[in-house]
Write a protein that holds these residues in place. Structure first.
Motif: not given
Length: 401
Positions: A317-323, A325-329
């Protein structure tokens, strides 16, 4: 040492979070403890939706919290995820409300709406004074919204909506419905108005409009403290200004759904954590065969396995959240998260039930309530099978839909 501190001692997620993210989590944890947990078992038992909590959610900043401006918090994706996590540790119904209101309806208006639509609706929705619903799913469609039968036909400077929707959260208590419909010409068999096909468009429909009828679905054995409805649109007339001007085609509602699915990744782990907490507490307080069951090897193995899956789910979940935030998800990454989170949360909940023994089926513990709710979460916004097909297509380049 509290149960929560035992989990935190083994799994130091806080070290990976920013100060503002921790502050949002603290606020949501306190809200859940004070406003949801004292009443949720009774509400769930009596299938009661506690509408008076909605303005408090707005006051806390939880509604549309990733949107900038219009009275919204403008918080980051991880902060939102942590709020979803804490609310669903209370009950899936409240995380679902925040998701429907913020990610689906407010998110669609913020992304695709006109300036007037944003100004008219978003501040009130952020405050919890205006409640919305997202009318996409249909009785015959289920996981195939592309088979939509609901239509919108222009009549002068108005649109006439005809069709049926099902499993529409909050529809009977909402003030405005975002209805998705296929645009057709003068009659259903005519050529479509939009070039390139019968384009799907979104319409903001006040629920008091003549011909709009929402009926709560009875007999639910899951999500009992929230509201899901059948909706009938019988010659519903709305002005041209009701259409979201920049939402054309299925990509628009799917984009909103991906935002909602992202919240589920965090939320399902909240339900899992609540059950893991209960299992740990019971393992040290219940004594059989001369000592606490937590001192038995099999019980410790179960607790260890639950913690491992919880940790992995939170790190994902944290990894997806950081992605995000960068507009990369990507949609495929969201499918990984939703598929894993709900599946593993159910595994944790079921294992916790075995540790609680017979008492685990009572309202003295939240486990059966979370288990029942997660069965709904597993189905809505993409079943396991649909997310498996999304991932299969991403891996092979071949569509099996």
């Amino acid at each position: 040492m509290t149960v929560a501190s035992r989990i935190d001692e083994v799994f130091d997620l806080d070290a990976l979070l920013e100060a503002d993210e921790l502050a949002w989590r603290k606020r949501a944890r306190a809200f859940t403890r004070e406003r949801i947990l004292p009443v949720i078992d009774d509400d769930w038992e009596h299938a009661y939706f506690r509408a008076e909590v909605v303005p408090a959610l707005g006051e806390a900043g939880f509604l549309g919290m990733m949107i900038e401006g219009y009275g919204c918090a403008g918080a980051g994706p991880v902060s939102y995820g942590l709020v979803a996590h804490e609310l669903e540790a209370g009950d899936s119904g409240w995380r679902t409300l925040v998701s429907v209101q913020g990610s689906l309806v407010m998110g669609a208006i913020a992304r695709y709406g006109s300036d007037d639509q944003k100004e008219d609706l978003l501040p009130g929705m952020a405050a919890g004074e205006i409640l919305g619903c997202f009318a996409l799913t249909e009785p015959q469609g289920g996981s195939d919204p592309g088979s939509m039968l609901t239509i919108a036909r222009r009549d002068g400077d108005e649109w006439v909506l005809e069709g049926r929707k099902r499993w529409i959260g909050l529809a009977s208590v909402a003030d405005v419905a975002l209805v998705w419909a296929r645009v057709v010409g003068e009659d259903e068999s005519a050529e479509p108005v939009e070039a390139g096909g019968r384009a799907v468009r979104g319409f903001l429909v006040p629920t008091e409009t003549e011909g709009f009828e929402a009926t709560p679905i009875a007999g639910k054995l899951s999500m009992r403290a929230s509201v899901q409805c059948d909706v009938v649109l019988d010659h519903v007339r709305v002005p041209d200004a009701a259409m979201l001007p920049d939402a054309i085609g299925m990509a628009a509602p799917f984009t909103c759904l991906n935002d909602a699915r992202y919240g589920i990744v965090w939320g399902a782990m909240g339900a899992a954590r609540a059950c893991l907490d209960a299992a740990i507490e019971r393992s040290v307080s219940r004594e059989v065969f001369g000592g606490p069951i937590g001192a038995k090897q099999l019980t410790q193995a179960k607790l260890a396995d639950m913690l491992v899956e919880f940790e992995k789910g939170m790190l994902l979940a944290l990894h997806l959240g950081r992605l995000k935030a960068r507009g990369a998800l990507t949609p495929a990454q969201v499918s990984v998260g939703k598929l894993n989170a709900v599946r593993e949360a159910l595994g944790i909940v079921h294992t916790a039930r075995t540790i609680l023994g017979g008492d685990g089926i009572t309202a003295a513990y939240p486990v059966m309530r979370h288990a029942a709710n997660l069965e709904s979460v597993r189905t809505y916004e993409g079943t396991d099978e649909m997310h498996q097909l999304v991932l299969g297509r991403a891996l092979t380049g071949l569509s099996a839909f």
